[in-house]
Design a protein around this motif. Structure first.
Motif, PDB file in Angstrom:
ATOM      1  N   ALA A 106      47.775  38.688  52.492  1.00  0.00           N
ATOM      2  CA  ALA A 106      47.942  38.989  53.913  1.00  0.00           C
ATOM      3  C   ALA A 106      46.649  38.861  54.700  1.00  0.00           C
ATOM      4  CB  ALA A 106      48.517  40.397  54.079  1.00  0.00           C
ATOM      5  N   SER A 107      45.505  38.931  54.011  1.00  0.00           N
ATOM      6  CA  SER A 107      44.213  38.760  54.678  1.00  0.00           C
ATOM      7  C   SER A 107      43.627  37.370  54.463  1.00  0.00           C
ATOM      8  CB  SER A 107      43.223  39.828  54.181  1.00  0.00           C
ATOM      9  OG  SER A 107      43.036  39.723  52.780  1.00  0.00           O
ATOM     10  N   GLY A 108      44.428  36.455  53.873  1.00  0.00           N
ATOM     11  CA  GLY A 108      43.990  35.071  53.729  1.00  0.00           C
ATOM     12  C   GLY A 108      43.296  34.734  52.430  1.00  0.00           C
ATOM     13  N   GLU A 109      43.270  35.651  51.465  1.00  0.00           N
ATOM     14  CA  GLU A 109      42.627  35.365  50.186  1.00  0.00           C
ATOM     15  C   GLU A 109      43.478  34.395  49.366  1.00  0.00           C
ATOM     16  OE1 GLU A 109      39.616  36.391  49.354  1.00  0.00           O
ATOM     17  OE2 GLU A 109      39.393  37.570  51.185  1.00  0.00           O
ATOM     18  N   PHE A 110      42.830  33.387  48.790  1.00  0.00           N
ATOM     19  CA  PHE A 110      43.519  32.368  47.989  1.00  0.00           C
ATOM     20  C   PHE A 110      43.526  32.831  46.535  1.00  0.00           C
ATOM     21  CE2 PHE A 110      44.042  28.528  45.556  1.00  0.00           C
ATOM     22  CZ  PHE A 110      44.859  27.718  46.315  1.00  0.00           C
ATOM     23  N   MET A 111      44.720  33.059  45.981  1.00  0.00           N
ATOM     24  CA  MET A 111      44.879  33.644  44.653  1.00  0.00           C
ATOM     25  C   MET A 111      45.781  32.758  43.785  1.00  0.00           C
ATOM     26  SD  MET A 111      45.569  37.436  46.249  1.00  0.00           S
ATOM     27  CE  MET A 111      46.151  38.167  44.727  1.00  0.00           C
ATOM     28  N   PRO A 112      45.618  32.820  42.460  1.00  0.00           N
ATOM     29  CA  PRO A 112      46.475  32.003  41.588  1.00  0.00           C
ATOM     30  C   PRO A 112      47.952  32.341  41.717  1.00  0.00           C
ATOM     31  CG  PRO A 112      44.545  32.789  40.397  1.00  0.00           C
ATOM     32  CD  PRO A 112      44.564  33.526  41.697  1.00  0.00           C
ATOM     33  N   CYS A 113      48.277  33.619  41.817  1.00  0.00           N
ATOM     34  CA  CYS A 113      49.646  34.055  42.071  1.00  0.00           C
ATOM     35  C   CYS A 113      49.565  35.471  42.621  1.00  0.00           C
ATOM     36  CB  CYS A 113      50.504  34.010  40.796  1.00  0.00           C
ATOM     37  SG  CYS A 113      50.203  35.359  39.621  1.00  0.00           S
ATOM     38  N   ASP A 114      50.687  36.013  43.080  1.00  0.00           N
ATOM     39  CA  ASP A 114      50.634  37.334  43.701  1.00  0.00           C
ATOM     40  C   ASP A 114      50.506  38.460  42.688  1.00  0.00           C
ATOM     41  OD1 ASP A 114      53.158  36.624  42.843  1.00  0.00           O
ATOM     42  OD2 ASP A 114      54.225  37.591  44.470  1.00  0.00           O
ATOM     43  N   PHE A 115      50.586  38.151  41.382  1.00  0.00           N
ATOM     44  CA  PHE A 115      50.368  39.169  40.356  1.00  0.00           C
ATOM     45  C   PHE A 115      48.929  39.171  39.832  1.00  0.00           C
ATOM     46  CE2 PHE A 115      55.070  38.490  39.215  1.00  0.00           C
ATOM     47  CZ  PHE A 115      55.474  39.506  40.060  1.00  0.00           C
ATOM     48  N   THR A 116      48.133  38.186  40.217  1.00  0.00           N
ATOM     49  CA  THR A 116      46.774  38.043  39.687  1.00  0.00           C
ATOM     50  C   THR A 116      45.762  38.482  40.740  1.00  0.00           C
ATOM     51  OG1 THR A 116      47.534  36.126  38.407  1.00  0.00           O
ATOM     52  CG2 THR A 116      45.158  36.458  38.588  1.00  0.00           C
ATOM     53  N   PRO A 117      45.063  39.601  40.540  1.00  0.00           N
ATOM     54  CA  PRO A 117      44.190  40.162  41.586  1.00  0.00           C
ATOM     55  C   PRO A 117      42.816  39.494  41.653  1.00  0.00           C
ATOM     56  CG  PRO A 117      44.136  41.582  39.669  1.00  0.00           C
ATOM     57  CD  PRO A 117      45.108  40.475  39.341  1.00  0.00           C
ATOM     58  N   LEU A 118      42.822  38.166  41.667  1.00  0.00           N
ATOM     59  CA  LEU A 118      41.585  37.394  41.695  1.00  0.00           C
ATOM     60  C   LEU A 118      41.601  36.440  42.874  1.00  0.00           C
ATOM     61  CD1 LEU A 118      41.419  36.534  37.889  1.00  0.00           C
ATOM     62  CD2 LEU A 118      40.050  38.262  39.079  1.00  0.00           C
ATOM     63  N   SER A 119      40.479  36.316  43.547  1.00  0.00           N
ATOM     64  CA  SER A 119      40.373  35.439  44.713  1.00  0.00           C
ATOM     65  C   SER A 119      39.414  34.279  44.441  1.00  0.00           C
ATOM     66  CB  SER A 119      39.879  36.219  45.926  1.00  0.00           C
ATOM     67  OG  SER A 119      39.614  35.360  47.016  1.00  0.00           O
ATOM     68  N   PHE A 120      39.773  33.112  44.953  1.00  0.00           N
ATOM     69  CA  PHE A 120      38.896  31.941  44.885  1.00  0.00           C
ATOM     70  C   PHE A 120      38.231  31.663  46.225  1.00  0.00           C
ATOM     71  CE2 PHE A 120      41.200  31.437  41.031  1.00  0.00           C
ATOM     72  CZ  PHE A 120      40.379  30.703  40.194  1.00  0.00           C
ATOM     73  N   GLY A 121      38.505  32.509  47.194  1.00  0.00           N
ATOM     74  CA  GLY A 121      37.950  32.316  48.525  1.00  0.00           C
ATOM     75  C   GLY A 121      39.000  32.617  49.572  1.00  0.00           C
ATOM     76  N   ASN A 122      38.637  32.437  50.826  1.00  0.00           N
ATOM     77  CA  ASN A 122      39.536  32.776  51.923  1.00  0.00           C
ATOM     78  C   ASN A 122      39.842  31.537  52.753  1.00  0.00           C
ATOM     79  OD1 ASN A 122      40.435  33.936  54.645  1.00  0.00           O
ATOM     80  ND2 ASN A 122      40.224  35.793  53.400  1.00  0.00           N
ATOM     81  N   ILE A 123      41.086  31.418  53.173  1.00  0.00           N
ATOM     82  CA  ILE A 123      41.497  30.226  53.936  1.00  0.00           C
ATOM     83  C   ILE A 123      40.831  30.181  55.303  1.00  0.00           C
ATOM     84  CG2 ILE A 123      43.716  30.119  52.729  1.00  0.00           C
ATOM     85  CD1 ILE A 123      44.957  31.151  55.442  1.00  0.00           C
ATOM     86  N   ARG A 124      40.225  31.288  55.731  1.00  0.00           N
ATOM     87  CA  ARG A 124      39.488  31.265  56.994  1.00  0.00           C
ATOM     88  C   ARG A 124      38.164  30.516  56.849  1.00  0.00           C
ATOM     89  NH1 ARG A 124      41.146  37.422  57.436  1.00  0.00           N
ATOM     90  NH2 ARG A 124      42.754  37.328  59.049  1.00  0.00           N
ATOM     91  N   ASP A 125      37.688  30.428  55.602  1.00  0.00           N
ATOM     92  CA  ASP A 125      36.384  29.814  55.356  1.00  0.00           C
ATOM     93  C   ASP A 125      36.485  28.429  54.727  1.00  0.00           C
ATOM     94  OD1 ASP A 125      35.186  32.281  56.173  1.00  0.00           O
ATOM     95  OD2 ASP A 125      35.593  33.083  54.165  1.00  0.00           O
TER      96      ASP A 125
END
Length: 414
Positions: free
Chosen positions: A338-357
């Motif tokens: 919901a805040s734009g974080e790019f994640m492997p899936c919605d069950f994996t609490p890991l971010s590769f970055g944000n779509i705003r950046d």
């Protein structure tokens, strides 16, 4: 309908004619070196034919809420992605889940929404539309709007309308609170393909208790009725725990789905994530997975594929067509929080970055280059002990979620 494959240079001259013939699909193919592609196309179509249709809509067959109707322009893109991946090793995602809000009216014990994400600025309408457009450009053919509870966004219909129907199907993943007849009509008019409605138990009191709201079971039943009345596809989404498998609750839930007229039932494993992130004891045992797989097979035979029962156990068991699937994260799909974080899936609490950046395409490529995701996994990573030891257990207690993956060490997927 004639399919073309403009995004596959080796197949730019290929024409695939796909037709519905009763309950089966028939195809003919022409073009330079077309016979090379026949075996994989035949296997894909044979699998669909054996799967069976759950609905005929506008001259096309619907085999699942997750797959565009066949034949259709959106399915042409879907098949192109499949062939690109398995013939030419080009990874293009089929699906994206986009959380449009973290807000929710319920208090579920198993909630997978990220904890410690407070303070992150939610995406505005324009940002969500941009995420949709970039995801479509990347190739996705299925966009599912999640939350929190997506119906809590007053502009959800405008979000749905941003998905071009000739390129992708759009789904709304809801708890059914607020899915009255008027809202069902509104999201249907906006272009939604269907809704996925959460149902944790076939027992009304247990479902209400698990979700923290009395009377919710009745709202689910009414929500199914409202959605069907407005021409939406309807899936029920549930999860399997070791106790629920032992008690064969899926059979009773499938009976409800059949009685209510739902098209599909999706059964996810109970995954240690969200509020259960550190509680690995909830994971299914190997015996539970085998039992659930057999139960789902029996139910699909019993009901003739309507409702269709899809289990994560089948997706991950690595046999037959399932070997093309495995862990969906970073292979079949990705998730945008919901805040734009790019994640492997919605069950994996890991971010590769944000779509705003960064762009969605750039973040997808970044994910594919990462040692944890550059290789395929034939089962869910979030249930793999080595993956969890490296990427989940090492997340500091109380850390902001999702946690930036570059802060962690990076062995290959096991």
């Amino acid at each position: 309908m004639t399919y073309r494959f403009p995004d596959i240079p080796q197949m730019k001259d290929i024409r695939l004619k796909l037709e519905n013939k009763g309950k089966r699909l028939r195809f003919s193919i022409s073009g330079r070196k077309s016979l090379i592609y026949v075996p994989l196309i035949w296997y894909f179509i044979k699998w669909l034919s054996r799967l069976g249709i759950i609905l005929r809509r506008n001259g096309a067959n619907v085999y699942s809420l997750y797959i565009p109707p066949i034949p259709s322009e959106a399915d042409n893109r879907h098949l192109q992605i499949f062939l690109n991946a398995w013939l030419f090793k080009k990874k293009v995602p089929f699906a994206v889940t986009i959380a449009v809000t973290d807000e929710c009216q319920l208090n579920c014990a198993h909630c997978s929404v990220l904890e410690n994400a407070a303070g992150r600025r939610p995406m505005a309408l324009a940002e969500i539309k941009q995420a949709i457009a970039e995801s479509i450009s990347l190739g996705v053919t299925n966009i599912t709007f999640t939350g929190g509870e997506p119906l809590m966004r007053a502009d959800l219909e405008e979000i749905i309308a941003a998905v071009p129907a000739d390129k992708a199907v759009s789904l709304v993943f809801t708890n059914a609170v607020g899915l009255d007849a008027a809202r069902a009509a509104a999201i249907s008019k906006a272009g939604a393909f269907g809704v996925q409605i959460s149902l944790d138990s076939p027992e009304p009191s247990e479902h209400d208790r698990l979700r923290g709201r009395e009377g919710l079971f009745d709202l689910v039943k009414k929500g199914v009725e409202n959605a069907l009345g407005e021409g939406l596809m309807v899936g029920l989404s549930t999860y399997a725990s070791n106790p629920s498998v032992a008690e064969k609750k899926l059979s009773r839930l499938a009976e409800l789905a059949a009685a209510w007229g739902a098209h599909e039932v999706s059964v996810f494993d109970l995954i240690p994530t969200g509020r259960l992130l550190r509680k690995t004891e909830v994971m299914l045992t190997a015996a539970s997975r085998r039992s659930l797989l057999l139960e789902a097979r029996r139910l699909n035979r019993r009901f003739g594929g309507r409702p269709r029962i899809i289990t994560q156990c089948w997706t991950n068991h690595g046999r037959g067509f399932a070997r093309f699937i495995g862990c969906l994260a970073g292979h079949y799909q990705f998730h945008i929080s919901a805040s734009g974080e790019f994640m492997p899936c919605d069950f994996t609490p890991l971010s590769f970055g944000n779509i705003r950046d960064e762009t969605v395409a750039g973040l997808w490529e970044k994910l594919l280059r990462h040692p944890a995701y550059k290789g395929r996994c034939y089962a869910c990573r979030m249930q793999d002990p080595l993956f969890r030891k490296t990427y989940i257990d090492s997340i500091p207690q109380g850390a902001d979620m999702p946690y930036f993956i570059d802060r962690l060490s990076s062995p290959n997927c096991g």
